[in-house]
Design a protein around this motif. Structure first.
Motif, PDB file in Angstrom:
ATOM      1  N   ALA A  19       0.839  -1.339   0.061  1.00 27.77           N
ATOM      2  CA  ALA A  19      -0.067  -0.071  -0.005  1.00 27.77           C
ATOM      3  C   ALA A  19       0.900   1.282   0.054  1.00 27.77           C
ATOM      4  N   VAL A  20       0.523   2.184  -0.715  1.00 28.41           N
ATOM      5  CA  VAL A  20       0.815   3.449  -0.747  1.00 28.41           C
ATOM      6  C   VAL A  20       0.301   4.745  -0.049  1.00 28.41           C
ATOM      7  N   GLY A  21       0.776   5.212   0.843  1.00 26.87           N
ATOM      8  CA  GLY A  21       0.077   6.247   1.693  1.00 26.87           C
ATOM      9  C   GLY A  21       0.707   7.564   1.444  1.00 26.87           C
ATOM     10  N   TYR A  22      -0.104   8.803   1.297  1.00 25.71           N
ATOM     11  CA  TYR A  22       0.352  10.140   1.429  1.00 25.71           C
ATOM     12  C   TYR A  22      -0.534  11.088   2.083  1.00 25.71           C
ATOM     13  N   SER A  23       0.370  11.797   2.989  1.00 26.04           N
ATOM     14  CA  SER A  23      -0.324  12.638   3.853  1.00 26.04           C
ATOM     15  C   SER A  23       0.567  14.093   4.015  1.00 26.04           C
ATOM     16  N   ASN A  24      -0.206  15.205   3.966  1.00 25.80           N
ATOM     17  CA  ASN A  24       0.521  16.479   4.152  1.00 25.80           C
ATOM     18  C   ASN A  24      -0.139  17.218   5.667  1.00 25.80           C
ATOM     19  N   GLY A  25       0.128  16.735   6.690  1.00 25.68           N
ATOM     20  CA  GLY A  25      -0.501  17.233   7.674  1.00 25.68           C
ATOM     21  C   GLY A  25      -1.728  16.938   7.834  1.00 25.68           C
ATOM     22  N   GLY A  26      -2.599  16.390   7.079  1.00 24.71           N
ATOM     23  CA  GLY A  26      -4.172  16.105   7.306  1.00 24.71           C
ATOM     24  C   GLY A  26      -4.060  14.557   7.239  1.00 24.71           C
ATOM     25  N   THR A  27      -5.337  14.112   6.805  1.00 29.68           N
ATOM     26  CA  THR A  27      -5.575  12.543   6.794  1.00 29.68           C
ATOM     27  C   THR A  27      -4.969  11.802   5.654  1.00 29.68           C
ATOM     28  N   GLU A  28      -4.377  10.724   6.132  1.00 24.56           N
ATOM     29  CA  GLU A  28      -3.448  10.253   5.003  1.00 24.56           C
ATOM     30  C   GLU A  28      -4.368   9.368   4.174  1.00 24.56           C
ATOM     31  N   GLU A  29      -4.029   9.387   2.774  1.00 29.18           N
ATOM     32  CA  GLU A  29      -4.859   8.675   1.832  1.00 29.18           C
ATOM     33  C   GLU A  29      -4.051   7.414   1.345  1.00 29.18           C
ATOM     34  N   VAL A  30      -4.754   6.177   1.234  1.00 34.94           N
ATOM     35  CA  VAL A  30      -3.952   5.165   0.637  1.00 34.94           C
ATOM     36  C   VAL A  30      -4.626   4.556  -0.397  1.00 34.94           C
ATOM     37  N   VAL A  31      -3.679   3.917  -1.244  1.00 36.12           N
ATOM     38  CA  VAL A  31      -3.729   3.139  -2.403  1.00 36.12           C
ATOM     39  C   VAL A  31      -3.293   1.695  -2.004  1.00 36.12           C
ATOM     40  N   ILE A  32      -4.127   0.683  -2.281  1.00 32.83           N
ATOM     41  CA  ILE A  32      -3.632  -0.773  -1.896  1.00 32.83           C
ATOM     42  C   ILE A  32      -3.381  -1.000  -3.359  1.00 32.83           C
ATOM     43  N   ILE A  33      -2.102  -1.930  -3.430  1.00 32.22           N
ATOM     44  CA  ILE A  33      -1.762  -2.711  -4.908  1.00 32.22           C
ATOM     45  C   ILE A  33      -1.665  -4.145  -4.457  1.00 32.22           C
ATOM     46  N   ASP A  34      -2.684  -4.869  -5.003  1.00 27.14           N
ATOM     47  CA  ASP A  34      -2.592  -6.382  -5.219  1.00 27.14           C
ATOM     48  C   ASP A  34      -2.845  -7.009  -3.665  1.00 27.14           C
ATOM     49  N   MET A  35      -3.724  -7.994  -3.998  1.00 23.80           N
ATOM     50  CA  MET A  35      -4.243  -8.776  -2.777  1.00 23.80           C
ATOM     51  C   MET A  35      -4.076 -10.285  -3.263  1.00 23.80           C
ATOM     52  N   GLY A  36      -2.870 -11.031  -3.188  1.00 27.69           N
ATOM     53  CA  GLY A  36      -2.469 -12.229  -3.568  1.00 27.69           C
ATOM     54  C   GLY A  36      -2.582 -13.232  -2.511  1.00 27.69           C
ATOM     55  N   ILE A  37      -2.603 -14.587  -3.062  1.00 27.74           N
ATOM     56  CA  ILE A  37      -2.559 -15.653  -2.176  1.00 27.74           C
ATOM     57  C   ILE A  37      -1.456 -16.346  -2.287  1.00 27.74           C
ATOM     58  N   ARG A  38      -1.013 -17.346  -1.366  1.00 26.01           N
ATOM     59  CA  ARG A  38       0.169 -18.160  -1.449  1.00 26.01           C
ATOM     60  C   ARG A  38      -0.220 -19.571  -1.591  1.00 26.01           C
ATOM     61  N   LEU A  39      -0.003 -19.965  -3.000  1.00 24.56           N
ATOM     62  CA  LEU A  39      -0.769 -21.204  -3.300  1.00 24.56           C
ATOM     63  C   LEU A  39      -0.232 -22.563  -2.491  1.00 24.56           C
ATOM     64  N   ASP A  40       1.165 -22.581  -2.231  1.00 27.12           N
ATOM     65  CA  ASP A  40       1.758 -23.664  -1.797  1.00 27.12           C
ATOM     66  C   ASP A  40       1.281 -23.882  -0.223  1.00 27.12           C
ATOM     67  N   ARG A  41       0.838 -22.998   0.181  1.00 26.88           N
ATOM     68  CA  ARG A  41       0.500 -23.024   1.693  1.00 26.88           C
ATOM     69  C   ARG A  41      -0.919 -23.966   1.842  1.00 26.88           C
ATOM     70  N   VAL A  42      -1.608 -24.009   0.744  1.00 29.34           N
ATOM     71  CA  VAL A  42      -2.864 -24.769   1.035  1.00 29.34           C
ATOM     72  C   VAL A  42      -3.022 -25.882   0.060  1.00 29.34           C
ATOM     73  N   LEU A  43      -1.863 -26.290  -0.488  1.00 29.41           N
ATOM     74  CA  LEU A  43      -1.528 -27.512  -1.341  1.00 29.41           C
ATOM     75  C   LEU A  43      -2.931 -27.561  -2.199  1.00 29.41           C
ATOM     76  N   ILE A  44      -2.940 -26.388  -3.444  1.00 27.44           N
ATOM     77  CA  ILE A  44      -4.089 -26.403  -4.079  1.00 27.44           C
ATOM     78  C   ILE A  44      -3.267 -26.053  -5.521  1.00 27.44           C
ATOM     79  N   HIS A  45      -4.253 -26.117  -6.618  1.00 28.85           N
ATOM     80  CA  HIS A  45      -3.628 -25.949  -7.829  1.00 28.85           C
ATOM     81  C   HIS A  45      -4.498 -24.818  -8.674  1.00 28.85           C
ATOM     82  N   GLU A  46      -4.092 -24.714  -9.851  1.00 35.50           N
ATOM     83  CA  GLU A  46      -4.996 -23.689 -10.616  1.00 35.50           C
ATOM     84  C   GLU A  46      -6.667 -23.944 -10.876  1.00 35.50           C
ATOM     85  N   ASP A  47      -6.764 -25.420 -10.670  1.00 35.24           N
ATOM     86  CA  ASP A  47      -8.186 -25.769 -10.989  1.00 35.24           C
ATOM     87  C   ASP A  47      -9.063 -25.557  -9.569  1.00 35.24           C
TER      88      ASP A  47
END
Length: 450
Positions: A19-47
């Motif tokens: 996430a990228v946040g910007y503030s200039n003395g006021g309330t910080e505004e945030v942009v989130i970039i990507d929301m991914g998973i880690r496939l090998d942790r759940v032993l699953i595949h693309e199907d």
């Protein structure tokens, strides 16, 4: 003040979220970039549909990011760099934490994300989703705008996400390589990258997966030639031909269709994920399916593979399971299910092994089973979609960023990137920041220095 929230993907390959946040003395505004998973942790595949897993179980396994660092912040937008599951797979689980916050991405990426949301079992995802064209700058708040710069990767419509702030641009590379001969026709926008460098890049957030490789990553055109040289030589008389690659690798799948047509065989795609990715690609005109057939339901798969096993020289089977994932089509074949695979068959791996211990172990088990059945295996007819060291060096020189935050990799990968940055005149702790999951990197702005 610019803050880079290194939420996840800074200690592993997968479950990427920044996430990228910007503030200039006021309330910080945030942009989130990507929301991914880690496939090998759940032993699953693309199907497998990740959205059918309970969120608490995924959190317990460490398969999705812990976004608690962002929960009480003013998030104004969510942007996706591209459509791989390690970048969009957790959207159904995490987007509801930011109700009504709009989601942006390129057309192929957004349509894949909509599919993940549609299949979400536990939450209703109400975030609006917008398909954004390359080069379009979208104002997402009073101070922040986002832009998607064309880039090449192993999936269509990949982009570098630029967050424009009053202090300068923050460029997130996503996954990329510099491919000037992409068979899909997509090319990096070098001109725009040069412009950004001249306008001023405050922070570069760069993927680190292959930065230790002291080379330049080859073009997808090289993989195309490797496949042609294997399949289309005079005297190719193999009966059963089976290829496996990433279901999202549309350029590679297009080449396999073309090869099958040249050989007088039918390209038969077997698996849910292959149907999903090629279906959306066809809607957008990114793939031509002439001569190809796709089967996805269990009954259709059983019928089609029974038919193919009795007339092997009529087909080029394209199946899931290149990592040896339990339950994938190729793994089930090796286990004696679906198709009587054996000495009359050749399996072509047009994919590398994802660099983690579990994937390496699964591939070893799969290959051992195939060898025991007498299957001929041809490996590594493939090129990576990730930038190597010289691609990264060129990017740094194009953008001349004031600060660099390595991302998307195990800790050793991030430090390799920091070493490269030092070669280019940066210094760890001064303008190169190696972070960990759940931490914040603060970059002083002009007002902070006064």
């Amino acid at each position: 003040m610019i803050r880079i929230y290194t939420v996840s993907g800074y200690e592993e390959v997968g479950k990427n979220m920044t996430a990228v946040g910007y503030s200039n003395g006021g309330t910080e505004e945030v942009v989130i970039i990507d929301m991914g998973i880690r496939l090998d942790r759940v032993l699953i595949h693309e199907d497998v549909n990740i959205q059918e897993f309970p969120t608490k179980e995924l959190q317990r396994l460490g398969a999705i990011p812990d976004d608690s660092i962002l929960r009480n912040r003013k998030v104004v937008a969510i942007a996706f760099t591209h459509g791989h599951l390690d970048h969009i797979g957790a959207v159904g689980k995490l987007a509801p934490h930011y109700p009504d916050v709009p989601i942006y991405g390129t057309p192929y990426t957004v349509r894949l994300a909509k599919g993940e949301v549609k299949s979400e079992k536990y939450f209703e995802v109400k975030n609006p989703m917008y398909e954004t064209n390359y080069g379009e700058i979208v104002q997402v708040s009073e101070n922040l705008a986002i832009e998607f710069v064309p880039m090449t990767h192993s999936i269509p419509h990949a982009a570098m996400v630029v967050v424009h702030t009053p202090e300068g641009a923050v460029v997130h590379t996503g996954d990329f390589k510099f491919d000037n001969n992409n068979p899909l026709g997509e090319k990096p926008d070098y001109g725009r990258l040069r412009e950004l460098g001249k306008e001023g890049v405050k922070v570069l957030i760069a993927e680190s997966t292959r930065v230790a490789e002291e080379t330049k990553t080859p073009s997808e055109a090289v993989a195309k030639m490797l496949l042609e040289d294997f399949f289309l030589y005079e005297g190719m008389e193999e009966d059963g031909l089976i290829a496996t690659t990433f279901a999202s690798h549309i350029a590679r799948l297009q080449e396999l269709i073309r090869i099958a047509n040249k050989m007088g065989r039918q390209a038969l795609f077997v698996g849910r994920s292959l149907a999903k990715y090629t279906g959306i690609a066809k809607q957008l005109g990114l793939i031509k399916m002439k001569g190809a057939r796709v089967v996805r339901s269990p009954n259709a798969i059983n019928r089609a593979l029974k038919e193919a096993s009795s007339a092997r020289d009529n087909y080029l089977l394209i199946v899931t399971g290149h990592q040896g994932e339990p339950g994938a089509v190729l793994t089930r074949m090796a286990n004696g299910e679906l198709y009587d695979i054996g000495k009359d068959d050749t399996v072509v791996f047009s994919a590398g092994t994802i660099p983690n211990p579990l994937n390496r172990a699964q591939r070893y088990v799969l290959e051992t089973k195939l060898r025991m059945k007498g299957v001929r295996m041809v490996k590594d007819l493939h090129v990576s979609g990730h930038a190597s060291r010289e691609d990264h060096r060129y990017l740094i020189r194009l953008l001349s960023p004031e600060n660099i935050v390595p991302a998307h990799g195990e800790f050793r990968m991030l430090t390799h990137y920091a070493e490269l940055a030092e070669e280019e005149g940066y210094l760890i702790g001064r303008d190169v920041f190696v972070s960990r999951n759940g931490y914040t990197v603060e970059i002083e702005g002009k007002a902070d220095k006064q």
